[in-house]
Motif scaffolding. Structure first.
Motif, PDB file in Angstrom:
ATOM      1  N   GLY A  28       1.043  -1.584   0.035  1.00  0.00           N
ATOM      2  CA  GLY A  28      -0.017  -0.059   0.051  1.00  0.00           C
ATOM      3  C   GLY A  28       1.360   1.520  -0.078  1.00  0.00           C
ATOM      4  N   GLY A  29       2.297   1.054  -0.031  1.00  0.00           N
ATOM      5  CA  GLY A  29       3.221   2.447  -0.160  1.00  0.00           C
ATOM      6  C   GLY A  29       4.130   2.319   1.072  1.00  0.00           C
ATOM      7  N   GLN A  30       3.663   1.755   2.146  1.00  0.00           N
ATOM      8  CA  GLN A  30       4.511   2.142   2.909  1.00  0.00           C
ATOM      9  C   GLN A  30       5.712   0.717   2.533  1.00  0.00           C
ATOM     10  OE1 GLN A  30       2.964  -0.202   6.718  1.00  0.00           O
ATOM     11  NE2 GLN A  30       3.228  -1.937   5.760  1.00  0.00           N
ATOM     12  N   MET A  31       6.773   1.369   3.801  1.00  0.00           N
ATOM     13  CA  MET A  31       7.934   0.400   3.237  1.00  0.00           C
ATOM     14  C   MET A  31       7.548  -1.160   3.393  1.00  0.00           C
ATOM     15  SD  MET A  31      11.302   0.946   2.035  1.00  0.00           S
ATOM     16  CE  MET A  31      11.250   2.550   2.646  1.00  0.00           C
ATOM     17  N   PRO A  32       8.371  -2.043   2.139  1.00  0.00           N
ATOM     18  CA  PRO A  32       8.024  -3.661   1.772  1.00  0.00           C
ATOM     19  C   PRO A  32       9.080  -3.746   3.135  1.00  0.00           C
ATOM     20  CG  PRO A  32       8.633  -2.768   0.519  1.00  0.00           C
ATOM     21  CD  PRO A  32       8.413  -1.369   0.955  1.00  0.00           C
ATOM     22  N   LEU A  33       8.343  -5.302   3.584  1.00  0.00           N
ATOM     23  CA  LEU A  33       9.199  -6.183   4.567  1.00  0.00           C
ATOM     24  C   LEU A  33      10.435  -6.608   3.477  1.00  0.00           C
ATOM     25  CD1 LEU A  33       9.212  -8.142   7.001  1.00  0.00           C
ATOM     26  CD2 LEU A  33       8.707  -9.468   5.847  1.00  0.00           C
ATOM     27  N   TYR A  34      11.065  -6.910   2.677  1.00  0.00           N
ATOM     28  CA  TYR A  34      11.764  -6.771   1.628  1.00  0.00           C
ATOM     29  C   TYR A  34      12.535  -5.792   1.533  1.00  0.00           C
ATOM     30  CZ  TYR A  34      10.006  -4.700  -2.817  1.00  0.00           C
ATOM     31  OH  TYR A  34       9.451  -3.861  -3.811  1.00  0.00           O
ATOM     32  N   ARG A  35      12.299  -4.678   2.050  1.00  0.00           N
ATOM     33  CA  ARG A  35      13.247  -3.716   2.246  1.00  0.00           C
ATOM     34  C   ARG A  35      13.517  -2.989   3.596  1.00  0.00           C
ATOM     35  NH1 ARG A  35      11.138   1.297  -1.811  1.00  0.00           N
ATOM     36  NH2 ARG A  35      14.069   2.139  -0.847  1.00  0.00           N
ATOM     37  N   LEU A  44      14.287  -5.609   5.935  1.00  0.00           N
ATOM     38  CA  LEU A  44      15.742  -6.474   6.658  1.00  0.00           C
ATOM     39  C   LEU A  44      16.663  -6.435   5.912  1.00  0.00           C
ATOM     40  CD1 LEU A  44      13.544 -10.019   5.514  1.00  0.00           C
ATOM     41  CD2 LEU A  44      13.462  -8.099   7.763  1.00  0.00           C
ATOM     42  N   PRO A  45      17.058  -6.661   6.747  1.00  0.00           N
ATOM     43  CA  PRO A  45      18.112  -6.081   6.330  1.00  0.00           C
ATOM     44  C   PRO A  45      19.423  -6.860   4.757  1.00  0.00           C
ATOM     45  CG  PRO A  45      18.735  -7.212   8.170  1.00  0.00           C
ATOM     46  CD  PRO A  45      17.626  -7.315   7.748  1.00  0.00           C
TER      47      PRO A  45
END
Length: 247
Positions: A110-117, A119-120
């Motif tokens: 939905g526009g928020q920072m996704p999980l795959y981004r 994570l380190p």
């Protein structure tokens, strides 16, 4: 006399009825088709439970099939309202998901920072653990200038000379930082950069590479310990190991 004869007649009638019931049960029970079918299929029915006998057919790849109701036919949408999925085909009337080609890509939040981004990331595979890089304690060329010429230099020697302080890394690498003026040094380290190696050899020195072990200790004896007398390699050398045990 009348009551006695009546009593005897009632006993005879009851015995006759009992015999008739037994004969009917034996006759109809042995010719029951459901019981015969169960016996032929290898199934024994006892009350409400059903157990499988030894002669029952085993499950194999050619006789496996889904349970009734486990599979459904493909839903045909857009075939009129009477079919249940007419007009809007179950997608509703408005919104992004009701349009053809609608929806969002996988991983979109939905526009928020996704999980795959969030994570380190590590070197190697994009989302995997990656490879483990080796972390060295750094020894600079300018540190070697404070050691006497024609000496053996390693990290313990630099630490005893108070040129360097203790590091949390157990292995060390010599980097070409600064200018080397000491002559004839024998540098012992776990890794040496090309620039540092060139500078050391130009000044008449040499480099000795130490083993790269995670828990390396300079104080341990680097000589190999003798093998146990019953070790396989010792027995092979002496010819005492049988041919059947040689692999």
């Amino acid at each position: 006399m009348g009551s006695l004869s009546y009593y005897r007649a009632s006993i005879a009638i009851n015995v006759g009825l009992l015999l008739a019931v037994i004969v009917a049960f034996v006759h109809f029970g042995s010719t029951n088709p459901s019981v015969d079918a169960d016996l032929q299929a290898g199934l024994v029915t006892t009350g409400n439970s059903r157990s499988v006998s030894v002669n029952a057919e085993r499950f194999r790849l050619n006789n496996l099939s889904p349970q009734p109701g486990a599979t459904h036919r493909k839903k045909r949408v857009g075939r009129g309202y009477s079919a249940g999925q007419g007009g809007s085909c179950g997608r509703g009337m408005r919104g992004q998901n009701s349009r053809s080609g609608g929806g969002v890509r996988s991983g979109f939040e939905g526009g928020q920072m996704p999980l795959y981004r969030r994570l380190p990331k590590y070197p190697g595979r994009p989302m995997g653990p990656g490879h483990q890089y080796t972390r060295y304690g750094v020894v600079k060329l300018e540190h070697l200038n404070q050691m006497p010429d024609n000496s053996v230099v390693d990290f313990p020697a630099l630490r005893e000379a108070r040129v360097m302080t203790d590091t949390k890394e157990n292995i060390h690498k010599v980097l070409g930082v600064g200018e080397l003026t000491a002559k004839g040094l024998t540098v012992r380290a776990h890794a040496v950069s090309d620039t540092a190696r060139k500078a050391i050899e130009e000044n008449g020195g040499s480099v000795e590479i130490l083993p790269k072990r995670k828990h390396y200790s300079y104080e341990t004896n680097t000589e190999k310990k003798p093998l146990h007398p019953r070790n396989k390699k010792n027995l092979e050398a002496k010819g005492k190991l049988g041919k059947s045990k040689r692999r």
